[in-house]
Design a protein around this motif. Structure first.
Motif, mmCIF file in Angstrom:
data_model
loop_
_atom_site.group_PDB
_atom_site.id
_atom_site.type_symbol
_atom_site.label_atom_id
_atom_site.label_comp_id
_atom_site.label_asym_id
_atom_site.label_seq_id
_atom_site.Cartn_x
_atom_site.Cartn_y
_atom_site.Cartn_z
ATOM 1 N N ASP A 1 0.866 -1.190 0.000
ATOM 2 C CA ASP A 1 0.000 0.000 0.000
ATOM 3 C C ASP A 1 0.902 1.239 0.000
ATOM 4 N N ASN A 2 0.770 2.100 1.001
ATOM 5 C CA ASN A 2 1.610 3.307 1.050
ATOM 6 C C ASN A 2 2.801 3.150 1.986
ATOM 7 N N PHE A 3 3.037 1.935 2.450
ATOM 8 C CA PHE A 3 4.142 1.684 3.363
ATOM 9 C C PHE A 3 5.319 1.049 2.632
ATOM 10 N N GLU A 4 6.497 1.185 3.229
ATOM 11 C CA GLU A 4 7.693 0.596 2.638
ATOM 12 C C GLU A 4 8.331 -0.377 3.622
ATOM 13 N N ILE A 5 8.749 -1.521 3.093
ATOM 14 C CA ILE A 5 9.537 -2.495 3.844
ATOM 15 C C ILE A 5 10.959 -2.383 3.325
ATOM 16 N N ASP A 6 11.920 -2.199 4.219
ATOM 17 C CA ASP A 6 13.296 -1.944 3.774
ATOM 18 C C ASP A 6 13.779 -3.011 2.798
ATOM 19 N N PHE A 7 13.617 -4.291 3.162
ATOM 20 C CA PHE A 7 14.099 -5.352 2.278
ATOM 21 C C PHE A 7 13.143 -6.542 2.260
ATOM 22 N N PHE B 1 7.396 -1.913 13.456
ATOM 23 C CA PHE B 1 6.636 -3.151 13.554
ATOM 24 C C PHE B 1 5.336 -3.087 12.759
ATOM 25 N N GLU B 2 4.736 -1.918 12.721
ATOM 26 C CA GLU B 2 3.436 -1.769 12.068
ATOM 27 C C GLU B 2 3.490 -2.175 10.605
ATOM 28 N N ASN B 3 4.529 -1.760 9.908
ATOM 29 C CA ASN B 3 4.648 -2.084 8.484
ATOM 30 C C ASN B 3 4.718 -3.589 8.267
ATOM 31 N N LEU B 4 5.478 -4.270 9.107
ATOM 32 C CA LEU B 4 5.624 -5.718 8.949
ATOM 33 C C LEU B 4 4.350 -6.463 9.338
ATOM 34 N N LEU B 5 3.636 -5.962 10.339
ATOM 35 C CA LEU B 5 2.417 -6.634 10.799
ATOM 36 C C LEU B 5 1.315 -6.617 9.750
ATOM 37 N N ASN C 1 3.331 -16.124 6.322
ATOM 38 C CA ASN C 1 4.041 -16.730 7.453
ATOM 39 C C ASN C 1 5.553 -16.728 7.313
ATOM 40 N N TYR C 2 6.089 -15.980 6.351
ATOM 41 C CA TYR C 2 7.539 -15.915 6.209
ATOM 42 C C TYR C 2 8.144 -15.113 7.364
ATOM 43 N N PRO C 3 9.400 -15.406 7.746
ATOM 44 C CA PRO C 3 10.038 -14.699 8.871
ATOM 45 C C PRO C 3 10.147 -13.197 8.633
ATOM 46 N N ILE D 1 7.355 -11.184 15.186
ATOM 47 C CA ILE D 1 8.466 -10.496 14.513
ATOM 48 C C ILE D 1 9.710 -10.583 15.399
ATOM 49 N N LYS D 2 10.824 -11.061 14.822
ATOM 50 C CA LYS D 2 12.063 -11.164 15.575
ATOM 51 C C LYS D 2 12.757 -9.810 15.610
ATOM 52 N N THR D 3 13.203 -9.392 16.793
ATOM 53 C CA THR D 3 13.997 -8.175 16.921
ATOM 54 C C THR D 3 15.412 -8.574 17.301
#
Length: 403
Positions: A328-334, A361-365, A370-372, A389-391
């Motif tokens: 959507d309008n969000f970006e995931i670094d990689f 965390f919001e972007n990843l959620l 089910n990928y890591p 989500i692993k930190t």
């Protein structure tokens, strides 16, 4: 000589197969040393010295080999009569038509051939024409953080892990920089030499670029904007503001040449929902972050971009295809993929405050597969697990076998 297991494990299974083994990567990343490791492996496996021939074609020792005909005559005279001949051909792109020679040798004689080069033209249509289906390529990068620590243990004294990472962040992973305790000035002198020889030998001279100053301005712009999305048109407008007229097509051509010399790596954007690559607003990362510091100086304010660059190269060195994720309008670094496996990564220098934590965390959620998923940070925030989500601290991530 430090054994580079990351690459040797990939290359060794192809010894004594019908494939030409091609090693590519930026100058001084360690390709020649890996050839020597292959030679040592051949000898330890019982091959005779007179079966193995090493040529470095950017050396004056072989300056008499000027074309394919010279190269064929030279190699043919050294064919071993009582078994397979092993040719280790370093910086082979210096000889025009080398691919014809390699093809002829592979077709007509009992040989096993390994070649290295510092220009991706080696994987161009000419190579595909002569060696279709008969070569395997391996991309070599400067030292990963784990390899850097190996070098430090063998050639110097190792500090605590976080101090070592700060040094890695500043001085990068060119092997030559870590063979002893060089000063910062000495390291950046080494890196500047690598940069200059690549720019002016592999790009300007070989491509007969008349406006080298224009190329350098483009390089500095890209170096100053690693991890930022931009287009050739954006860069052309920047050049115009600098009173230098350069159309976007020429800018694109220069960027392509920097990629072919393995100074830059393009990171395209991937629409996670639409499952397709986007053709605009790409990002670029450097083969080694030390190049930026050597040319522009170390700027601690840009540390988040440096962290991204290190993560990007780590993923590439492990064989992942890496893109920037759009959701959507969000970006995931990689978004990194390998062998039908995928991971999502957000990179942040610090997540000590709730706003940064929520954003990362919001972007990843939002991604429901089910990928890591990882949030990687550089401060002393306690790692763990947040809704799956692993930190992880970046040092733990770079030394992990979990991805």
């Amino acid at each position: 000589m430090i054994y580079r297991k990351l690459y040797m494990d990939k290359i060794l299974p192809f010894i004594d197969t019908e494939f030409v083994k091609i090693l590519t990567g930026v100058r001084r990343c360690g390709k020649s040393t890996i050839l020597q490791m292959i030679r040592e492996k051949l000898l330890s496996d019982g091959k005779k010295k007179k079966q193995i021939f090493y040529y470095r074609f950017d050396s004056m020792e072989h300056e008499n080999i000027k074309n394919a005909s010279d190269m064929f005559i030279e190699l043919k005279k050294n064919l071993f009569a009582d078994g397979k001949t092993y040719f280790l051909l370093d910086e082979v792109q210096e000889v025009d038509g080398w691919e014809k020679v390699v093809n002829s040798l592979m077709t007509d004689f009992d040989v096993d051939i390994f070649v290295t080069g510092s220009n991706s033209k080696m994987l161009s249509s000419e190579l595909s024409t002569y060696l279709t289906g008969r070569y395997v390529s391996f991309q070599i990068f400067p030292l990963t953080f784990a390899e850097y620590l190996q070098f430090r243990k063998n050639y110097s004294e190792v500090s605590d892990i976080h101090t070592e990472f700060k040094n890695f962040l500043k001085f990068g992973g060119f092997p030559a920089c870590h063979l002893k305790n060089f000063s910062a000035d000495e390291i950046y002198t080494i890196v500047s030499d690598i940069y200059n020889s690549t720019i002016f030998t592999d790009i300007v001279r070989k491509n007969q670029i008349r406006k080298a100053d224009m190329l350098e301005k483009i390089v500095k712009y890209v170096f100053d904007n690693i991890g930022q999305t931009f287009s050739a048109l954006t860069l052309a407008k920047f050049m115009k503001n600098q009173h230098r007229n350069l159309d976007s097509e020429t800018v694109y051509s220069y960027l392509e040449k920097l990629e072919k010399a393995f100074i830059l790596y393009r990171c395209s954007r991937f629409d996670i929902k639409g499952k397709n690559f986007l053709k605009t607003q790409e990002k670029f990362y450097l083969a080694d972050i030390s190049m930026r510091h050597a040319i522009l100086g170390y700027k601690s304010a840009d540390i988040s971009a440096f962290l991204e660059n290190i993560i990007f190269i780590e993923l590439k060195s492990r064989g992942y295809k890496v893109s920037v994720g759009k959701f959507d309008n969000f970006e995931i670094d990689f978004v990194a993929e390998k062998n039908n496996f995928k991971i999502y990564i957000q990179v942040a220098y610090s997540i000590k405050n709730s706003e940064t934590e929520r954003r990362e965390f919001e972007n990843l959620l939002k991604i429901k597969d089910n990928y890591p998923k990882f949030v990687i940070f550089a401060d002393d925030f306690a790692g763990g697990n947040y809704e799956g989500i692993k930190t992880m601290n970046i040092t733990d991530f770079l030394l992990s076998d979990d991805f």
